[in-house]
Write a protein that holds these residues in place. Structure first.
Motif, PDB file in Angstrom:
ATOM      1  N   ARG A  32       0.810  -1.220   0.000  1.00  0.00           N
ATOM      2  CA  ARG A  32       0.000   0.000   0.000  1.00  0.00           C
ATOM      3  C   ARG A  32       0.839   1.264   0.000  1.00  0.00           C
ATOM      4  O   ARG A  32       0.355   2.348  -0.267  1.00  0.00           O
ATOM      5  CB  ARG A  32      -0.914   0.020   1.244  1.00  0.00           C
ATOM      6  CG  ARG A  32      -1.915  -1.118   1.273  1.00  0.00           C
ATOM      7  CD  ARG A  32      -3.105  -0.820   0.378  1.00  0.00           C
ATOM      8  NE  ARG A  32      -3.631  -2.040  -0.218  1.00  0.00           N
ATOM      9  CZ  ARG A  32      -4.623  -2.039  -1.107  1.00  0.00           C
ATOM     10  NH1 ARG A  32      -5.154  -0.908  -1.520  1.00  0.00           N
ATOM     11  NH2 ARG A  32      -5.043  -3.173  -1.629  1.00  0.00           N
ATOM     12  N   ARG A  33       2.093   1.145   0.362  1.00  0.00           N
ATOM     13  CA  ARG A  33       2.931   2.327   0.456  1.00  0.00           C
ATOM     14  C   ARG A  33       4.333   1.965  -0.026  1.00  0.00           C
ATOM     15  O   ARG A  33       4.811   0.876   0.229  1.00  0.00           O
ATOM     16  CB  ARG A  33       2.964   2.802   1.919  1.00  0.00           C
ATOM     17  CG  ARG A  33       3.442   4.223   2.120  1.00  0.00           C
ATOM     18  CD  ARG A  33       2.991   4.782   3.462  1.00  0.00           C
ATOM     19  NE  ARG A  33       1.656   5.366   3.377  1.00  0.00           N
ATOM     20  CZ  ARG A  33       1.397   6.562   2.829  1.00  0.00           C
ATOM     21  NH1 ARG A  33       2.375   7.292   2.305  1.00  0.00           N
ATOM     22  NH2 ARG A  33       0.164   7.021   2.798  1.00  0.00           N
ATOM     23  N   GLN A  62       4.305  13.446  -0.377  1.00  0.00           N
ATOM     24  CA  GLN A  62       4.793  12.537   0.693  1.00  0.00           C
ATOM     25  C   GLN A  62       6.107  11.809   0.446  1.00  0.00           C
ATOM     26  O   GLN A  62       6.164  10.586   0.544  1.00  0.00           O
ATOM     27  CB  GLN A  62       3.744  11.445   0.987  1.00  0.00           C
ATOM     28  CG  GLN A  62       2.438  11.993   1.435  1.00  0.00           C
ATOM     29  CD  GLN A  62       1.331  11.426   0.579  1.00  0.00           C
ATOM     30  OE1 GLN A  62       1.537  11.204  -0.627  1.00  0.00           O
ATOM     31  NE2 GLN A  62       0.184  11.202   1.139  1.00  0.00           N
ATOM     32  N   TYR A  65       7.672   9.999   3.707  1.00  0.00           N
ATOM     33  CA  TYR A  65       6.770   8.962   4.185  1.00  0.00           C
ATOM     34  C   TYR A  65       6.564   7.877   3.120  1.00  0.00           C
ATOM     35  O   TYR A  65       6.016   6.813   3.404  1.00  0.00           O
ATOM     36  CB  TYR A  65       5.430   9.663   4.488  1.00  0.00           C
ATOM     37  CG  TYR A  65       4.500   8.872   5.332  1.00  0.00           C
ATOM     38  CD1 TYR A  65       4.848   8.494   6.627  1.00  0.00           C
ATOM     39  CD2 TYR A  65       3.250   8.505   4.844  1.00  0.00           C
ATOM     40  CE1 TYR A  65       3.976   7.771   7.396  1.00  0.00           C
ATOM     41  CE2 TYR A  65       2.373   7.774   5.616  1.00  0.00           C
ATOM     42  CZ  TYR A  65       2.743   7.413   6.889  1.00  0.00           C
ATOM     43  OH  TYR A  65       1.863   6.691   7.659  1.00  0.00           O
ATOM     44  N   TYR A  67       5.188   6.921  -1.076  1.00  0.00           N
ATOM     45  CA  TYR A  67       3.983   7.196  -1.855  1.00  0.00           C
ATOM     46  C   TYR A  67       2.862   6.234  -1.468  1.00  0.00           C
ATOM     47  O   TYR A  67       3.115   5.058  -1.181  1.00  0.00           O
ATOM     48  CB  TYR A  67       4.273   7.022  -3.351  1.00  0.00           C
ATOM     49  CG  TYR A  67       5.256   8.034  -3.903  1.00  0.00           C
ATOM     50  CD1 TYR A  67       4.860   9.340  -4.162  1.00  0.00           C
ATOM     51  CD2 TYR A  67       6.580   7.677  -4.167  1.00  0.00           C
ATOM     52  CE1 TYR A  67       5.755  10.276  -4.667  1.00  0.00           C
ATOM     53  CE2 TYR A  67       7.480   8.597  -4.676  1.00  0.00           C
ATOM     54  CZ  TYR A  67       7.069   9.897  -4.916  1.00  0.00           C
ATOM     55  OH  TYR A  67       7.956  10.813  -5.410  1.00  0.00           O
ATOM     56  N   ASN A  68       1.661   6.742  -1.523  1.00  0.00           N
ATOM     57  CA  ASN A  68       0.473   5.903  -1.369  1.00  0.00           C
ATOM     58  C   ASN A  68       0.240   5.215  -2.726  1.00  0.00           C
ATOM     59  O   ASN A  68      -0.050   5.876  -3.724  1.00  0.00           O
ATOM     60  CB  ASN A  68      -0.713   6.796  -0.989  1.00  0.00           C
ATOM     61  CG  ASN A  68      -2.012   6.016  -0.870  1.00  0.00           C
ATOM     62  OD1 ASN A  68      -2.285   5.098  -1.644  1.00  0.00           O
ATOM     63  ND2 ASN A  68      -2.815   6.381   0.122  1.00  0.00           N
ATOM     64  N   GLU A  70      -2.019   3.112  -4.057  1.00  0.00           N
ATOM     65  CA  GLU A  70      -3.324   3.162  -4.711  1.00  0.00           C
ATOM     66  C   GLU A  70      -3.604   4.552  -5.284  1.00  0.00           C
ATOM     67  O   GLU A  70      -4.085   4.685  -6.420  1.00  0.00           O
ATOM     68  CB  GLU A  70      -4.426   2.763  -3.730  1.00  0.00           C
ATOM     69  CG  GLU A  70      -5.759   2.583  -4.444  1.00  0.00           C
ATOM     70  CD  GLU A  70      -6.695   1.644  -3.687  1.00  0.00           C
ATOM     71  OE1 GLU A  70      -6.424   1.356  -2.504  1.00  0.00           O
ATOM     72  OE2 GLU A  70      -7.688   1.203  -4.301  1.00  0.00           O
ATOM     73  N   TYR A  71      -3.293   5.568  -4.506  1.00  0.00           N
ATOM     74  CA  TYR A  71      -3.501   6.948  -4.955  1.00  0.00           C
ATOM     75  C   TYR A  71      -2.675   7.223  -6.216  1.00  0.00           C
ATOM     76  O   TYR A  71      -3.168   7.741  -7.207  1.00  0.00           O
ATOM     77  CB  TYR A  71      -3.111   7.911  -3.825  1.00  0.00           C
ATOM     78  CG  TYR A  71      -3.100   9.367  -4.215  1.00  0.00           C
ATOM     79  CD1 TYR A  71      -4.292  10.081  -4.380  1.00  0.00           C
ATOM     80  CD2 TYR A  71      -1.894  10.049  -4.403  1.00  0.00           C
ATOM     81  CE1 TYR A  71      -4.279  11.421  -4.737  1.00  0.00           C
ATOM     82  CE2 TYR A  71      -1.874  11.389  -4.772  1.00  0.00           C
ATOM     83  CZ  TYR A  71      -3.081  12.069  -4.934  1.00  0.00           C
ATOM     84  OH  TYR A  71      -3.059  13.393  -5.298  1.00  0.00           O
TER      85      TYR A  71
END
Lengths: 213, 213
Positions: A32-33, A62, A65, A67-68, A70-71
């Motif tokens: 997810r990330r 981000q 942190y 990347y997301n 899914e986004y």
């Protein structure tokens, strides 16, 4: 090539489908990330290149942190226009046409194959992967009535330019061309050529140079 | 990618097949000499880019006077390894395999298709464009005995990596891959992936951005 009015180098555009593909694979693995470093390793592109590429499209945020996934997948898909559900026809139901019509990846990416055209009477009326083969004479009416946006050209070389011109006249927006010609089209028709033999020549080069090393 | 031990940018290499293609067309029209300016116009690349590209390979001479088309065609062909007559097999005799086996351009470019392999018993023994379809079990012996150099992979995604690994083991030099996977191979095996769907996504991007303009 432009994005929101800014020029974006063609090489950056050509990396977008690869990013999209990798992110899709990450999603399948339920990741997810991801950091730009980890993405960089998978993609064989430097992390700073990835950040530079993404900056053309607003950055997707981000960094520290990560990347997301899914986004990012959805954003890149939207930039690529994969949420548009482009109305597509295939012209040419030969071996290559059959291979393309049976290629499951297109529909998964949102391209809707609405008809196949061929001028061979033996082919007309058959159904390939659930899509009917229609005679060439019906193409004009179909393209206009169904507001077809993309035509896939899997035709003999000699026939391609003429059909491309007609399709441009009938309002097509994009041509995906498999014939070994450089199509000349009206400026407002997008063209992508798949020159397979160019790729084979590049392979040949790599083999030859590897032997010389 | 290297040329005679010097690094050459991948984009330059990828333009070589296009140069080769254009020069071939000029020869067909019996055009024997061309200026970098005229070549530039045809190729949609700046004249200075053409000179820069050619300089990676020694320049091919005669700027003021123009290039000798036939000489340039032959030189670029040799750089691309098209004079090698690479011994080639095709793995996978489905629709795409048929389209590839029937693609006349390969033999014209010096690739010798020596056998086709398929694991479908109905396909084995048939002949496509003069080349026999053999069962997968005979692949190892054939590749070794015939010293096959290039394998074209037109296989289902799931089967591709395993066959690629085996072919690398049997001494293949290059893989031309049509499956939608990123092949991981031993370092000394050259790989060219034809990811057709990436090209379709690029077309989609162009259409979408043209609409936004």
């Amino acid at each position: 090539m432009q994005y929101n009015g800014k020029a974006v180098p063609a090489v950056v555009i050509r990396r977008l489908p690869r990013y999209y593909r990798y992110l899709g694979e990450l999603l399948k693995q339920d990741i997810r990330r991801i950091s730009s470093g980890a993405l960089s390793e998978k993609m064989n592109v430097t992390a700073s290149q990835i950040r530079q590429d993404f900056n053309y499209f607003g950055g997707f945020g981000q960094q520290g942190y990560g990347y997301n996934v899914e986004y990012l997948y959805q954003e890149i898909g939207a930039i690529l226009g994969l949420d548009e559900g482009y109305r597509t026809i295939l012209v040419g139901a030969g071996n290559l046409g059959h291979a393309l019509a049976n290629h499951g990846a297109f529909e998964k990416r949102g391209f809707r194959l609405m008809a196949i055209f061929d001028n061979d009477p033996k082919m007309v009326g058959t159904v390939i992967n659930g899509v009917e083969v229609l005679p060439d004479e019906e193409m004009e009416a179909f393209v206009k009535e169904q507001q077809i946006e993309i035509a896939i050209l899997a035709l003999p070389k000699a026939a391609t330019q003429k059909i491309a011109d007609a399709l441009a006249e009938w309002g097509i927006k994009g041509l995906w061309n498999f014939s070994y010609v450089e199509l000349k089209t009206k400026k407002n028709v997008a063209v992508e050529n798949v020159h397979m033999i160019d790729s084979l020549m590049t392979l040949s080069y790599k083999i030859k140079q590897a032997e010389n090393e």
